[in-house]
Design a protein around this motif. Structure first.
Motif, PDB file in Angstrom:
ATOM      1  N   MET A   8     -14.609  -6.523   5.011  1.00 31.04           N
ATOM      2  CA  MET A   8     -14.917  -6.895   3.592  1.00 31.04           C
ATOM      3  C   MET A   8     -14.686  -8.410   3.530  1.00 31.04           C
ATOM      4  O   MET A   8     -13.428  -8.871   4.092  1.00 31.04           O
ATOM      5  N   SER A   9     -15.386  -9.025   3.034  1.00 34.90           N
ATOM      6  CA  SER A   9     -14.873 -10.650   2.671  1.00 34.90           C
ATOM      7  C   SER A   9     -14.357 -10.895   1.530  1.00 34.90           C
ATOM      8  O   SER A   9     -13.994 -10.076   0.631  1.00 34.90           O
ATOM      9  N   THR A  10     -13.646 -12.128   1.777  1.00 35.62           N
ATOM     10  CA  THR A  10     -12.446 -12.511   0.812  1.00 35.62           C
ATOM     11  C   THR A  10     -13.115 -12.510  -0.672  1.00 35.62           C
ATOM     12  O   THR A  10     -12.693 -12.126  -1.490  1.00 35.62           O
ATOM     13  N   ALA A  11     -14.341 -13.092  -0.745  1.00 37.94           N
ATOM     14  CA  ALA A  11     -14.980 -13.072  -2.217  1.00 37.94           C
ATOM     15  C   ALA A  11     -15.219 -11.856  -2.718  1.00 37.94           C
ATOM     16  O   ALA A  11     -14.928 -11.590  -4.247  1.00 37.94           O
ATOM     17  N   SER A  12     -15.538 -10.830  -1.576  1.00 33.06           N
ATOM     18  CA  SER A  12     -15.732  -9.528  -2.728  1.00 33.06           C
ATOM     19  C   SER A  12     -14.422  -8.835  -3.017  1.00 33.06           C
ATOM     20  O   SER A  12     -14.416  -8.149  -3.838  1.00 33.06           O
ATOM     21  N   VAL A  13     -13.330  -9.269  -2.338  1.00 33.94           N
ATOM     22  CA  VAL A  13     -11.925  -8.361  -2.619  1.00 33.94           C
ATOM     23  C   VAL A  13     -11.383  -9.447  -3.812  1.00 33.94           C
ATOM     24  O   VAL A  13     -10.937  -8.705  -4.960  1.00 33.94           O
ATOM     25  N   THR A  14     -11.735 -10.649  -4.112  1.00 35.33           N
ATOM     26  CA  THR A  14     -11.107 -11.226  -5.138  1.00 35.33           C
ATOM     27  C   THR A  14     -11.754 -10.892  -6.475  1.00 35.33           C
ATOM     28  O   THR A  14     -11.306 -11.173  -7.537  1.00 35.33           O
ATOM     29  N   ALA A  15     -13.259 -10.666  -6.278  1.00 35.76           N
ATOM     30  CA  ALA A  15     -13.984 -10.420  -7.435  1.00 35.76           C
ATOM     31  C   ALA A  15     -13.775  -8.867  -7.872  1.00 35.76           C
ATOM     32  O   ALA A  15     -13.982  -8.515  -8.963  1.00 35.76           O
ATOM     33  N   ARG A  16     -13.244  -8.129  -6.981  1.00 33.49           N
ATOM     34  CA  ARG A  16     -12.841  -6.758  -7.438  1.00 33.49           C
ATOM     35  C   ARG A  16     -11.839  -6.511  -8.446  1.00 33.49           C
ATOM     36  O   ARG A  16     -10.759  -7.040  -8.235  1.00 33.49           O
ATOM     37  N   PRO A  17     -11.952  -6.091  -9.505  1.00 31.55           N
ATOM     38  CA  PRO A  17     -11.092  -5.680 -10.641  1.00 31.55           C
ATOM     39  C   PRO A  17      -9.772  -4.976 -10.002  1.00 31.55           C
ATOM     40  O   PRO A  17     -10.095  -4.135  -8.902  1.00 31.55           O
ATOM     41  N   GLY A  18      -8.568  -5.327 -10.267  1.00 32.93           N
ATOM     42  CA  GLY A  18      -7.502  -4.545  -9.868  1.00 32.93           C
ATOM     43  C   GLY A  18      -7.110  -4.928  -8.514  1.00 32.93           C
ATOM     44  O   GLY A  18      -6.068  -4.467  -7.989  1.00 32.93           O
ATOM     45  N   ALA A  19      -7.517  -6.326  -7.903  1.00 27.94           N
ATOM     46  CA  ALA A  19      -6.948  -6.531  -6.520  1.00 27.94           C
ATOM     47  C   ALA A  19      -5.773  -7.405  -6.853  1.00 27.94           C
ATOM     48  O   ALA A  19      -5.428  -8.128  -7.778  1.00 27.94           O
ATOM     49  N   VAL A  20      -4.720  -7.434  -5.786  1.00 28.11           N
ATOM     50  CA  VAL A  20      -3.567  -8.380  -5.603  1.00 28.11           C
ATOM     51  C   VAL A  20      -3.810  -9.146  -4.512  1.00 28.11           C
ATOM     52  O   VAL A  20      -4.704  -8.898  -3.667  1.00 28.11           O
ATOM     53  N   LEU A  21      -2.962  -9.852  -4.135  1.00 30.20           N
ATOM     54  CA  LEU A  21      -3.004 -10.869  -3.048  1.00 30.20           C
ATOM     55  C   LEU A  21      -2.894 -10.183  -1.746  1.00 30.20           C
ATOM     56  O   LEU A  21      -3.874 -10.543  -0.954  1.00 30.20           O
ATOM     57  N   ALA A  22      -2.152  -9.195  -1.855  1.00 26.43           N
ATOM     58  CA  ALA A  22      -2.271  -8.367  -0.462  1.00 26.43           C
ATOM     59  C   ALA A  22      -3.686  -7.846   0.028  1.00 26.43           C
ATOM     60  O   ALA A  22      -3.917  -7.447   1.289  1.00 26.43           O
ATOM     61  N   ASP A  23      -4.274  -7.307  -1.118  1.00 29.23           N
ATOM     62  CA  ASP A  23      -5.671  -6.854  -0.828  1.00 29.23           C
ATOM     63  C   ASP A  23      -6.752  -7.744  -0.070  1.00 29.23           C
ATOM     64  O   ASP A  23      -7.700  -7.398   0.182  1.00 29.23           O
ATOM     65  N   LEU A  24      -6.371  -9.015  -0.148  1.00 27.95           N
ATOM     66  CA  LEU A  24      -7.149  -9.783   0.589  1.00 27.95           C
ATOM     67  C   LEU A  24      -7.172  -9.670   2.365  1.00 27.95           C
ATOM     68  O   LEU A  24      -7.890  -9.887   2.752  1.00 27.95           O
ATOM     69  N   LEU A  25      -6.179  -9.054   2.736  1.00 29.57           N
ATOM     70  CA  LEU A  25      -6.076  -8.726   4.207  1.00 29.57           C
ATOM     71  C   LEU A  25      -6.964  -7.331   4.319  1.00 29.57           C
ATOM     72  O   LEU A  25      -7.036  -6.651   3.707  1.00 29.57           O
ATOM     73  N   PRO A  26      -7.547  -7.274   5.413  1.00 31.20           N
ATOM     74  CA  PRO A  26      -8.372  -6.197   5.915  1.00 31.20           C
ATOM     75  C   PRO A  26      -7.496  -4.945   5.768  1.00 31.20           C
ATOM     76  O   PRO A  26      -6.182  -4.833   6.128  1.00 31.20           O
ATOM     77  N   SER A  27      -8.153  -4.040   5.082  1.00 31.91           N
ATOM     78  CA  SER A  27      -7.304  -2.758   4.645  1.00 31.91           C
ATOM     79  C   SER A  27      -6.914  -1.613   6.023  1.00 31.91           C
ATOM     80  O   SER A  27      -7.881  -1.374   6.619  1.00 31.91           O
ATOM     81  N   SER A  28      -5.792  -1.299   5.935  1.00 27.42           N
ATOM     82  CA  SER A  28      -5.560  -0.266   6.938  1.00 27.42           C
ATOM     83  C   SER A  28      -4.113   0.221   6.485  1.00 27.42           C
ATOM     84  O   SER A  28      -3.352  -0.415   5.880  1.00 27.42           O
ATOM     85  N   ARG A  29      -3.779   1.257   7.307  1.00 24.49           N
ATOM     86  CA  ARG A  29      -2.167   1.816   6.953  1.00 24.49           C
ATOM     87  C   ARG A  29      -1.358   1.002   7.768  1.00 24.49           C
ATOM     88  O   ARG A  29      -0.183   0.784   7.284  1.00 24.49           O
ATOM     89  N   VAL A  30      -1.757   0.432   8.784  1.00 18.45           N
ATOM     90  CA  VAL A  30      -0.944  -0.623   9.532  1.00 18.45           C
ATOM     91  C   VAL A  30      -0.562  -1.897   8.754  1.00 18.45           C
ATOM     92  O   VAL A  30       0.549  -2.266   8.795  1.00 18.45           O
ATOM     93  N   ARG A  31      -1.642  -2.388   8.080  1.00 15.40           N
ATOM     94  CA  ARG A  31      -1.500  -3.581   7.065  1.00 15.40           C
ATOM     95  C   ARG A  31      -0.578  -3.131   6.161  1.00 15.40           C
ATOM     96  O   ARG A  31       0.580  -3.604   5.861  1.00 15.40           O
ATOM     97  N   ASP A  32      -0.504  -2.028   5.507  1.00 13.57           N
ATOM     98  CA  ASP A  32       0.330  -1.521   4.295  1.00 13.57           C
ATOM     99  C   ASP A  32       1.643  -1.321   5.091  1.00 13.57           C
ATOM    100  O   ASP A  32       2.548  -1.630   4.364  1.00 13.57           O
ATOM    101  N   ALA A  33       1.831  -0.787   6.032  1.00 13.02           N
ATOM    102  CA  ALA A  33       3.158  -0.622   6.561  1.00 13.02           C
ATOM    103  C   ALA A  33       3.884  -2.001   7.084  1.00 13.02           C
ATOM    104  O   ALA A  33       5.050  -2.236   6.589  1.00 13.02           O
TER     105      ALA A  33
END
Length: 192
Positions: free
Chosen positions: A1-26
């Motif tokens: 997922m590109s940075t531009a699509s994450v920042t444009a997505r409503p409801g995103a926070v800065l941490a959502d700019l990183l690739p999504s995974s359970r490892v990321r969240d942990a």
């Protein structure tokens, strides 16, 4: 997922700019807890108060805002649980339920509150960010000051004098710092 699509997505926070995974969240939750513990070591005693000025409140609000409500709450819950279990990372290397533990409990709720507001865009402009930080601080005090009064056997007036009033100028400075940091981070990510 590109940075531009994450920042444009409503409801995103800065941490959502990183690739999504359970490892990321942990990793974000563990990192938020650990860095809050480190920030708590920046502590300056306040004459007449059992509560020092620390960096932990700023860290808690910053992580709540950048991680979002769920991960921010989880990071502060881990921080609180580990401190209760004996990890010496509360203010000034403390652990356990001291007279200032109510502030830690308030940070849990504040991280969730500011994280929820960040998902609604409160971290995108300086003025909204200042309001978000001040609301987060109010939540921390709403739990911390009554807990201080109870745990230290103080009257409400004494608890306000020892656990709120000396910290107001520092909280305003923290809000001012956040006003610049988070909206600027969003502007930088939107230019990449």
């Amino acid at each position: 997922m590109s940075t531009a699509s994450v920042t444009a997505r409503p409801g995103a926070v800065l941490a959502d700019l990183l690739p999504s995974s359970r490892v990321r969240d942990a990793a974000l939750v563990l990192g938020g807890a650990a860095l809050t513990g480190l920030a708590a070591q920046i502590a300056v005693p306040v004459p007449g108060s059992p509560v020092p000025v620390t960096g932990q409140t700023f860290a808690a609000l910053l992580f709540g805002t950048t991680l979002g409500a769920r991960r921010g709450f989880a990071a502060l819950a881990l921080y609180a649980a580990a401190g209760l279990a004996g990890v010496p990372w509360f203010a000034q290397g403390g652990s356990g339920a001291s007279v200032s533990f109510g502030y830690v409990l308030g940070m849990l709720l504040a991280a969730a509150a500011v994280g929820a507001l960040a998902r609604r865009g409160a971290d995108r402009s300086p003025l909204r960010m200042a309001g978000t930080m001040l609301l987060g601080e109010a939540v921390i005090y709403a739990v911390g000051v009554p807990y201080l009064a109870f745990a230290a056997h103080m009257s409400a007036t004494e608890a306000i004098a020892a656990g709120l009033t000396p910290f107001l100028i520092g909280d305003a400075l923290k809000a001012a710092l956040a006003m610049g940091v988070l909206p600027t981070a969003w502007k930088l990510t939107n230019k990449s």
